[in-house]
Motif scaffolding. Structure first.
Motif, PDB file in Angstrom:
ATOM      1  N   HIS A 273      -4.756   0.147 -11.425  1.00  0.00           N
ATOM      2  CA  HIS A 273      -4.572   0.618 -12.803  1.00  0.00           C
ATOM      3  C   HIS A 273      -4.313  -0.527 -13.788  1.00  0.00           C
ATOM      4  O   HIS A 273      -4.049  -0.270 -14.964  1.00  0.00           O
ATOM      5  N   GLY A 274      -4.380  -1.761 -13.299  1.00  0.00           N
ATOM      6  CA  GLY A 274      -4.194  -2.912 -14.183  1.00  0.00           C
ATOM      7  C   GLY A 274      -2.813  -2.971 -14.816  1.00  0.00           C
ATOM      8  O   GLY A 274      -2.656  -3.312 -15.981  1.00  0.00           O
ATOM      9  N   VAL A 275      -1.801  -2.638 -14.012  1.00  0.00           N
ATOM     10  CA  VAL A 275      -0.425  -2.566 -14.505  1.00  0.00           C
ATOM     11  C   VAL A 275       0.401  -3.682 -13.863  1.00  0.00           C
ATOM     12  O   VAL A 275       0.325  -3.901 -12.654  1.00  0.00           O
ATOM     13  N   SER A 276       1.180  -4.358 -14.660  1.00  0.00           N
ATOM     14  CA  SER A 276       2.092  -5.378 -14.132  1.00  0.00           C
ATOM     15  C   SER A 276       3.446  -4.737 -13.843  1.00  0.00           C
ATOM     16  O   SER A 276       3.781  -3.682 -14.395  1.00  0.00           O
ATOM     17  N   GLN A 277       4.227  -5.396 -13.006  1.00  0.00           N
ATOM     18  CA  GLN A 277       5.579  -4.898 -12.745  1.00  0.00           C
ATOM     19  C   GLN A 277       6.398  -4.912 -14.029  1.00  0.00           C
ATOM     20  O   GLN A 277       7.245  -4.040 -14.234  1.00  0.00           O
ATOM     21  N   GLU A 278       6.142  -5.876 -14.885  1.00  0.00           N
ATOM     22  CA  GLU A 278       6.860  -5.966 -16.172  1.00  0.00           C
ATOM     23  C   GLU A 278       6.653  -4.702 -17.001  1.00  0.00           C
ATOM     24  O   GLU A 278       7.589  -4.216 -17.632  1.00  0.00           O
ATOM     25  N   ARG A 279       5.429  -4.168 -16.998  1.00  0.00           N
ATOM     26  CA  ARG A 279       5.162  -2.930 -17.749  1.00  0.00           C
ATOM     27  C   ARG A 279       5.969  -1.764 -17.197  1.00  0.00           C
ATOM     28  O   ARG A 279       6.460  -0.930 -17.956  1.00  0.00           O
TER      29      ARG A 279
ATOM     30  N   THR B  71       0.830  -1.201   0.000  1.00  0.00           N
ATOM     31  CA  THR B  71       0.000   0.000   0.000  1.00  0.00           C
ATOM     32  C   THR B  71       0.871   1.260   0.000  1.00  0.00           C
ATOM     33  O   THR B  71       2.058   1.199   0.322  1.00  0.00           O
ATOM     34  N   ILE B  72       0.236   2.365  -0.318  1.00  0.00           N
ATOM     35  CA  ILE B  72       0.911   3.670  -0.219  1.00  0.00           C
ATOM     36  C   ILE B  72       1.314   3.903   1.242  1.00  0.00           C
ATOM     37  O   ILE B  72       2.392   4.429   1.507  1.00  0.00           O
TER      38      ILE B  72
ATOM     39  N   CYS C 298       0.102   5.274 -12.138  1.00  0.00           N
ATOM     40  CA  CYS C 298       0.729   4.711 -10.926  1.00  0.00           C
ATOM     41  C   CYS C 298       1.800   5.655 -10.387  1.00  0.00           C
ATOM     42  O   CYS C 298       1.821   5.973  -9.185  1.00  0.00           O
ATOM     43  N   ILE C 299       2.667   6.101 -11.274  1.00  0.00           N
ATOM     44  CA  ILE C 299       3.745   7.019 -10.874  1.00  0.00           C
ATOM     45  C   ILE C 299       3.166   8.325 -10.336  1.00  0.00           C
ATOM     46  O   ILE C 299       3.621   8.856  -9.317  1.00  0.00           O
ATOM     47  N   PHE C 300       2.140   8.827 -11.011  1.00  0.00           N
ATOM     48  CA  PHE C 300       1.505  10.079 -10.596  1.00  0.00           C
ATOM     49  C   PHE C 300       0.938   9.967  -9.181  1.00  0.00           C
ATOM     50  O   PHE C 300       1.095  10.881  -8.371  1.00  0.00           O
ATOM     51  N   GLU C 301       0.288   8.846  -8.879  1.00  0.00           N
ATOM     52  CA  GLU C 301      -0.298   8.691  -7.547  1.00  0.00           C
ATOM     53  C   GLU C 301       0.774   8.630  -6.457  1.00  0.00           C
ATOM     54  O   GLU C 301       0.594   9.192  -5.381  1.00  0.00           O
TER      55      GLU C 301
ATOM     56  N   PRO D 105       3.444   0.635  -5.014  1.00  0.00           N
ATOM     57  CA  PRO D 105       2.630  -0.268  -4.198  1.00  0.00           C
ATOM     58  C   PRO D 105       1.705  -1.151  -5.038  1.00  0.00           C
ATOM     59  O   PRO D 105       1.156  -0.714  -6.060  1.00  0.00           O
ATOM     60  N   GLN D 106       1.545  -2.370  -4.580  1.00  0.00           N
ATOM     61  CA  GLN D 106       0.707  -3.345  -5.270  1.00  0.00           C
ATOM     62  C   GLN D 106      -0.717  -2.836  -5.461  1.00  0.00           C
ATOM     63  O   GLN D 106      -1.333  -3.086  -6.492  1.00  0.00           O
ATOM     64  N   GLU D 107      -1.244  -2.098  -4.483  1.00  0.00           N
ATOM     65  CA  GLU D 107      -2.613  -1.602  -4.601  1.00  0.00           C
ATOM     66  C   GLU D 107      -2.786  -0.692  -5.816  1.00  0.00           C
ATOM     67  O   GLU D 107      -3.834  -0.707  -6.453  1.00  0.00           O
ATOM     68  N   LEU D 108      -1.751   0.059  -6.172  1.00  0.00           N
ATOM     69  CA  LEU D 108      -1.838   0.944  -7.337  1.00  0.00           C
ATOM     70  C   LEU D 108      -1.691   0.160  -8.631  1.00  0.00           C
ATOM     71  O   LEU D 108      -2.353   0.464  -9.623  1.00  0.00           O
ATOM     72  N   LEU D 109      -0.808  -0.831  -8.618  1.00  0.00           N
ATOM     73  CA  LEU D 109      -0.655  -1.668  -9.810  1.00  0.00           C
ATOM     74  C   LEU D 109      -1.984  -2.360 -10.131  1.00  0.00           C
ATOM     75  O   LEU D 109      -2.418  -2.386 -11.286  1.00  0.00           O
TER      76      LEU D 109
END
Length: 140
Positions: free
Chosen positions: A97-103, A28-29, A117-120, A90-94
């Protein structure tokens, strides 16, 4: 000030936080902020103590400043993270926003999910800077 007079609590928080495994993701944040507080705010509190300053308003401002600095530093580290290390998003943001760590690692231009994600995360740092600014403006 004698170095023996430094608060051990800040040194302990710093060591404990830095003992965190590099591959352990932030969920989490709030966890990200707590880590930034333990590492960066603790350093700032120790610097304030070294300068002989004892003021609750300064302590409050330093706490928020440390969180902001810590979050910004963790964001700056993302391009240098290896694939075996957890990213500082944080995993909650990924998930949100439906983003994987790979992205995130691929660093594709114009990936809106990654940008969000970065913006948040950056917004969390900005909120702490605003609190520092508010505290300082109310003191003068």
């Amino acid at each position: 000030m004698d170095s023996n007079k430094l608060s051990k609590i800040y040194l302990k928080r710093l060591v404990t936080a830095r003992d965190r495994p590099m591959n352990q993701p932030f969920l989490t944040i709030k966890q990200l902020e707590e880590y930034a507080d333990q590492v960066f705010s603790s350093l700032f509190h120790l610097l304030v103590e070294l300068n002989g300053i004892k003021d609750i308003q300064v302590d409050h401002a330093v706490s928020h400043l440390g969180k902001a600095q810590g979050i910004a530093t963790l964001l700056r580290a993302i391009p240098y993270k290896g694939r075996s290390q957890a990213l500082n998003i944080p995993q909650e943001l990924l998930i949100k926003h439906g983003v994987s760590q790979e992205r995130i690692v691929r660093d594709k231009v114009d990936d809106k999910g990654v940008e969000e994600c970065i913006f948040e995360v950056a917004s969390a740092a900005h909120q702490h800077l605003e609190k520092v600014n508010f505290d300082l403006m109310n003191d003068f």
